[in-house]
Motif scaffolding. Structure first.
Motif, mmCIF file in Angstrom:
data_model
loop_
_atom_site.group_PDB
_atom_site.id
_atom_site.type_symbol
_atom_site.label_atom_id
_atom_site.label_comp_id
_atom_site.label_asym_id
_atom_site.label_seq_id
_atom_site.Cartn_x
_atom_site.Cartn_y
_atom_site.Cartn_z
ATOM 1 N N THR A 115 19.002 -74.528 36.871
ATOM 2 C CA THR A 115 20.397 -74.329 37.270
ATOM 3 C C THR A 115 21.244 -73.860 36.090
ATOM 4 O O THR A 115 22.073 -72.947 36.221
ATOM 5 C CB THR A 115 20.975 -75.639 37.839
ATOM 6 N N LYS A 116 21.028 -74.483 34.932
ATOM 7 C CA LYS A 116 21.792 -74.110 33.741
ATOM 8 C C LYS A 116 21.505 -72.675 33.325
ATOM 9 O O LYS A 116 22.431 -71.910 33.003
ATOM 10 C CB LYS A 116 21.450 -75.074 32.606
ATOM 11 N N ARG A 117 20.242 -72.283 33.349
ATOM 12 C CA ARG A 117 19.875 -70.914 32.965
ATOM 13 C C ARG A 117 20.417 -69.898 33.958
ATOM 14 O O ARG A 117 20.867 -68.815 33.581
ATOM 15 C CB ARG A 117 18.361 -70.792 32.903
ATOM 16 N N LEU A 118 20.357 -70.247 35.238
ATOM 17 C CA LEU A 118 20.729 -69.296 36.285
ATOM 18 C C LEU A 118 22.237 -69.095 36.370
ATOM 19 O O LEU A 118 22.713 -67.974 36.569
ATOM 20 C CB LEU A 118 20.184 -69.778 37.634
ATOM 21 N N LEU A 119 23.005 -70.184 36.227
ATOM 22 C CA LEU A 119 24.436 -70.113 36.481
ATOM 23 C C LEU A 119 25.304 -70.139 35.225
ATOM 24 O O LEU A 119 26.419 -69.618 35.245
ATOM 25 C CB LEU A 119 24.858 -71.276 37.398
ATOM 26 N N LEU A 120 24.828 -70.741 34.137
ATOM 27 C CA LEU A 120 25.668 -70.902 32.952
ATOM 28 C C LEU A 120 25.176 -70.062 31.777
ATOM 29 O O LEU A 120 25.818 -69.091 31.388
ATOM 30 C CB LEU A 120 25.718 -72.386 32.556
ATOM 31 N N LYS A 121 24.038 -70.417 31.229
ATOM 32 C CA LYS A 121 23.550 -69.739 30.034
ATOM 33 C C LYS A 121 23.193 -68.282 30.313
ATOM 34 O O LYS A 121 23.388 -67.413 29.455
ATOM 35 C CB LYS A 121 22.332 -70.480 29.481
ATOM 36 N N VAL B 82 16.517 -73.488 47.166
ATOM 37 C CA VAL B 82 15.493 -73.524 46.124
ATOM 38 C C VAL B 82 15.787 -74.622 45.107
ATOM 39 O O VAL B 82 14.926 -75.458 44.790
ATOM 40 C CB VAL B 82 15.386 -72.157 45.423
ATOM 41 N N LEU B 83 17.017 -74.667 44.609
ATOM 42 C CA LEU B 83 17.365 -75.632 43.574
ATOM 43 C C LEU B 83 17.321 -77.062 44.096
ATOM 44 O O LEU B 83 16.894 -77.981 43.390
ATOM 45 C CB LEU B 83 18.759 -75.314 43.018
ATOM 46 N N PHE B 84 17.763 -77.271 45.340
ATOM 47 C CA PHE B 84 17.763 -78.624 45.894
ATOM 48 C C PHE B 84 16.341 -79.128 46.127
ATOM 49 O O PHE B 84 16.059 -80.319 45.969
ATOM 50 C CB PHE B 84 18.538 -78.670 47.208
ATOM 51 N N ASN B 85 15.438 -78.229 46.497
ATOM 52 C CA ASN B 85 14.087 -78.668 46.854
ATOM 53 C C ASN B 85 13.142 -78.786 45.668
ATOM 54 O O ASN B 85 12.159 -79.522 45.754
ATOM 55 C CB ASN B 85 13.489 -77.735 47.912
ATOM 56 N N ILE B 86 13.432 -78.091 44.564
ATOM 57 C CA ILE B 86 12.577 -78.307 43.387
ATOM 58 C C ILE B 86 12.848 -79.669 42.770
ATOM 59 O O ILE B 86 12.074 -80.151 41.937
ATOM 60 C CB ILE B 86 12.745 -77.186 42.327
ATOM 61 N N LEU B 87 13.953 -80.313 43.183
ATOM 62 C CA LEU B 87 14.171 -81.701 42.779
ATOM 63 C C LEU B 87 13.025 -82.582 43.239
ATOM 64 O O LEU B 87 12.513 -83.417 42.490
ATOM 65 C CB LEU B 87 15.477 -82.223 43.397
ATOM 66 N N LEU C 101 11.465 -68.554 34.009
ATOM 67 C CA LEU C 101 11.905 -69.846 34.523
ATOM 68 C C LEU C 101 12.297 -69.754 35.997
ATOM 69 O O LEU C 101 11.901 -70.598 36.815
ATOM 70 C CB LEU C 101 13.089 -70.336 33.685
ATOM 71 N N VAL C 102 13.051 -68.732 36.340
ATOM 72 C CA VAL C 102 13.468 -68.553 37.737
ATOM 73 C C VAL C 102 12.252 -68.263 38.625
ATOM 74 O O VAL C 102 12.117 -68.815 39.725
ATOM 75 C CB VAL C 102 14.505 -67.417 37.837
ATOM 76 N N GLY C 103 11.366 -67.394 38.142
ATOM 77 C CA GLY C 103 10.158 -67.099 38.913
ATOM 78 C C GLY C 103 9.275 -68.318 39.086
ATOM 79 O O GLY C 103 8.668 -68.520 40.147
ATOM 80 N N LYS D 280 17.633 -79.162 36.626
ATOM 81 C CA LYS D 280 18.849 -78.989 35.817
ATOM 82 C C LYS D 280 18.712 -77.799 34.876
ATOM 83 O O LYS D 280 19.654 -77.027 34.684
ATOM 84 C CB LYS D 280 19.121 -80.269 35.033
ATOM 85 N N LEU D 281 17.515 -77.631 34.290
ATOM 86 C CA LEU D 281 17.303 -76.519 33.362
ATOM 87 C C LEU D 281 17.383 -75.181 34.083
ATOM 88 O O LEU D 281 18.009 -74.230 33.589
ATOM 89 C CB LEU D 281 15.944 -76.677 32.679
#
Length: 528
Positions: free
Chosen positions: A457-463, A440-445, A288-290, A454-455
């Motif tokens: 961000t959730k995987r990277l920072l929370l889950k 990266v996160l702001f521009n994939i919006l 997902l991150v890649g 959102k997915l």
């Protein structure tokens, strides 16, 4: 910290090794997902038959890329080839009239492809903004231009103006919005430059030459009027040494990149996978991150190639077009983030730098960024995704200035002065790592969707916390250090260090200031 701060070679080798292994690992995950889900029901609309002799299907989710390099490449190449041919003949026989030939050929090409009613619509906008520019009132030119641009972004004006286009073909809407949008931006540039001119005004013929230059007309990039006017009317058409060789090399590089992207689309469905939320939820964190990172890299490649093909044609016309966008891989500062350098230069010249001054005042910077992103929202078309993208990037740009202001104060300034340059570089790279993933996160919006952002961000920072978070941040830290190393080497090339005292003459040593002489006290030398 100086940009020339160096790290030990073994440390750089370690960072490079980690980065390469991580990229291969993430790529292998995406390849596996693409291969195992090629026949997925949700993929049928965008994953089409491709290389049958290899048994591979092709990702066709990007309409813009498919339009350029599949369905309409013959039409685009035919039009650009004709332009280059006629421009070359004119530059050999009557170079003083070459800008007029650009106008005639561009006008005929637009008329042939879109009809005389579309040409009349474009001319009406040009005449309107030209008339306003004669008043020499800068704010009035801005208001008129933005209101005119808004007519292509809201109903019922959009439908009414779209009715002027003749014919019914797939490229119709793309050419309509592209030609109209870029026309308004060019007319605004002309009007603002006309306001700055002290002795009289430019003629409307100069505006038409500028606007109907075919390579830039439909797809950009935007070159501000002052640069185009000087370069298009230049009588000396001699080329620099190796210039034609560089143009040929650039053309071959673009062709090679197109082939590489075509291969990529057959083996990794990086554009289709983010549209399937059910599949995304079952992907590993690495995949997902890649996927998020590769999507941004692909968008940069697409922009660089599309603008590069057009820029190659304009360089043959002895123009110096805007440079291609800076690669997302090389970005860790919001101030350098832009995918269209032409629009970026336009906004910086007429809005951002005009209102922000030296960009060291917090309030002026806030006003400048708000106005800049306000115009950008209008250019892209107001919607939820664009508004969120603009808000986060505007905040990031201002937050960088606030942090910079904070860290030049005490006690932070003393702390950094007391540490070595290498240590300072490592600490700054930690903060740049966080900044990189914000970009990266702001521009994939804007590139994908709000749900995908959102997915991730959730995987990277929370889950995925703490294993995924720490691992990804460490790999990104290695990437930041490699970027800084590249910048350091480039800085040494651009501004090499002065020769040492051992190689200098006695007269030079005598003329050196006292502060440059060796310090006797070792403790003072270390503090310095």
């Amino acid at each position: 910290m100086g940009i020339k701060a160096a790290l030990p070679k073994y440390e750089i080798y370690f960072y490079n090794t980690v980065l390469c292994l991580a990229m291969l690992w993430a790529t292998s995950w995406i390849f596996e997902v693409s291969s195992s889900n090629a026949n997925r029901k949700a993929f049928k609309t965008s994953v089409k038959p491709g290389w049958s002799y290899f048994g591979r299907k092709m990702d066709t989710a990007d309409f813009e890329w498919m339009m350029w390099f599949s369905r309409f490449r013959e039409h685009i190449l035919f039009a650009l080839t004709g332009h280059v041919l006629f421009a070359k003949i004119c530059s050999m026989l009557a170079p003083q009239y070459r800008s007029l030939v650009y106008l005639v050929y561009g006008l005929l090409a637009v008329w042939t492809s879109m009809g005389w009613t579309y040409v009349s619509l474009i001319l009406s906008h040009c005449i309107l903004l030209y008339s306003i520019s004669l008043m020499k009132i800068r704010w009035l030119c801005f208001v008129t231009g933005l209101c005119t641009l808004a007519t292509f972004k809201c109903e019922p004006f959009v439908s009414w103006q779209a009715g002027f286009v003749e014919g019914d073909f797939d490229l119709r809407h793309v050419l309509f919005y592209g030609g109209c949008g870029f026309t308004i931006m060019r007319c605004m540039s002309f009007a603002l430059e006309n306001c700055e001119r002290k002795d009289g005004s430019y003629s409307i013929l100069e505006l038409l030459k500028y606007n109907f230059y075919l390579p830039f007309f439909y797809f950009g990039p935007i070159m501000t009027f002052d640069k185009f006017h000087v370069q298009a009317n230049k009588s000396d058409l001699t080329r620099k040494e190796w210039e034609m060789w560089n143009i040929r090399v650039q053309g071959l590089v673009h062709l090679g990149v197109i082939i590489v992207v075509d291969v990529l689309f057959h083996f990794m469905y990086i554009l289709t996978i983010p549209t399937d939320m059910k599949l995304l939820k079952h992907l590993s964190d690495w995949a997902l991150v890649g996927l998020a990172y590769i999507n941004l890299v692909y968008d940069w490649v697409k922009s660089a190639v599309m603008f590069g093909v057009i820029n190659t044609a304009s360089r043959l016309d002895h123009l110096d077009p805007p440079k291609p966008p800076k690669c997302i891989t090389m970005l860790y500062m919001f101030a350098e983030t832009h995918f269209d350098r032409g629009i970026n230069e336009w906004l910086c010249k007429y809005v951002y730098d005009y209102l922000g001054g030296k960009h060291d005042n917090v309030l002026e910077e806030l006003v400048a960024t708000l106005c800049t992103f306000g115009i950008t929202i209008l250019w892209l078309g107001p919607c939820q995704v664009v508004l969120l993208w603009a808000f986060f990037n505007c905040f990031g740009l201002n937050f960088e200035l606030w942090i910079a202001k904070l860290f030049i104060m005490e006690p932070f300034a003393s702390f950094e002065a007391a540490m070595s340059e290498a240590t300072s570089r490592r600490i700054r790279a930690v903060f740049n790592t966080i900044n990189f993933w914000c970009i990266v996160l702001f521009n994939i919006l804007a590139l994908n969707s709000l749900d995908f952002a959102k997915l991730v961000t959730k995987r990277l920072l929370l889950k995925g916390f703490p294993i995924t978070t720490i691992t990804v941040m460490f790999v990104t830290y290695c990437l930041i250090q490699m970027i800084k190393e590249r910048e350091r080497r480039q800085a040494l090339i651009d501004d090499p260090d002065p020769p040492s005292d051992a190689n200098s003459s006695p007269a030079d040593a005598a003329a050196a200031p006292a502060s440059a002489q060796p310090i006797a006290d070792p403790s003072k030398e270390k503090a310095e």
